[in-house]
Design a protein around this motif. Structure first.
Motif, PDB file in Angstrom:
ATOM      1  N   MET A   1       0.843  -1.174   0.000  1.00 26.82           N
ATOM      2  CA  MET A   1       0.000   0.000   0.000  1.00 26.82           C
ATOM      3  C   MET A   1       0.895   1.245   0.000  1.00 26.82           C
ATOM      4  O   MET A   1       1.916   1.279   0.663  1.00 26.82           O
ATOM      5  CB  MET A   1      -0.908  -0.007   1.233  1.00 26.82           C
ATOM      6  CG  MET A   1      -1.848   1.155   1.233  1.00 26.82           C
ATOM      7  SD  MET A   1      -2.955   1.248   2.662  1.00 26.82           S
ATOM      8  CE  MET A   1      -3.885  -0.236   2.496  1.00 26.82           C
ATOM      9  N   VAL A   2       0.493   2.250  -0.735  1.00 25.32           N
ATOM     10  CA  VAL A   2       1.253   3.485  -0.840  1.00 25.32           C
ATOM     11  C   VAL A   2       0.844   4.426   0.290  1.00 25.32           C
ATOM     12  O   VAL A   2      -0.339   4.660   0.511  1.00 25.32           O
ATOM     13  CB  VAL A   2       1.000   4.161  -2.203  1.00 25.32           C
ATOM     14  CG1 VAL A   2       1.723   5.475  -2.288  1.00 25.32           C
ATOM     15  CG2 VAL A   2       1.417   3.242  -3.341  1.00 25.32           C
ATOM     16  N   ASP A   3       1.831   4.944   1.003  1.00 23.08           N
ATOM     17  CA  ASP A   3       1.588   5.883   2.093  1.00 23.08           C
ATOM     18  C   ASP A   3       1.733   7.306   1.561  1.00 23.08           C
ATOM     19  O   ASP A   3       2.835   7.860   1.512  1.00 23.08           O
ATOM     20  CB  ASP A   3       2.568   5.621   3.234  1.00 23.08           C
ATOM     21  CG  ASP A   3       2.305   6.481   4.450  1.00 23.08           C
ATOM     22  OD1 ASP A   3       1.478   7.416   4.368  1.00 23.08           O
ATOM     23  OD2 ASP A   3       2.930   6.227   5.493  1.00 23.08           O
TER      24      ASP A   3
END
Length: 78
Positions: A1-3
């Motif tokens: 998942m991209v933060d």
């Protein structure tokens, strides 16, 4: 998942160390998008907001009251 929050923080840190380069990249991006898709005035405004954000702005939240609490809840006490 991209933060995305972490990415935004890293961008702000880099922009703080390289303000002229950051502004130049925002301007080039805005020019490209404006030429490609039109709406130059709105794109320029978005570019200015991006610069404000990168230089420590609060994403347009300055001077605005917090949103009201959900129905049935009381606002937090100071």
């Amino acid at each position: 998942m991209v933060d995305f929050g972490k990415m935004a923080d890293q961008a702000k840190d880099w922009a703080g160390e390289n303000p002229e380069k950051a502004d130049g990249f925002v301007d080039k991006g805005a020019d490209f998008v404006g030429q490609r898709f039109g709406h130059e005035e709105q794109v320029d405004q978005a570019g200015e907001k991006a610069k404000e954000f990168l230089h420590g702005g609060q994403e347009g939240q300055e001077g605005q009251a917090p949103p009201p609490p959900p129905p049935g809840e009381e606002p937090p006490r100071p």
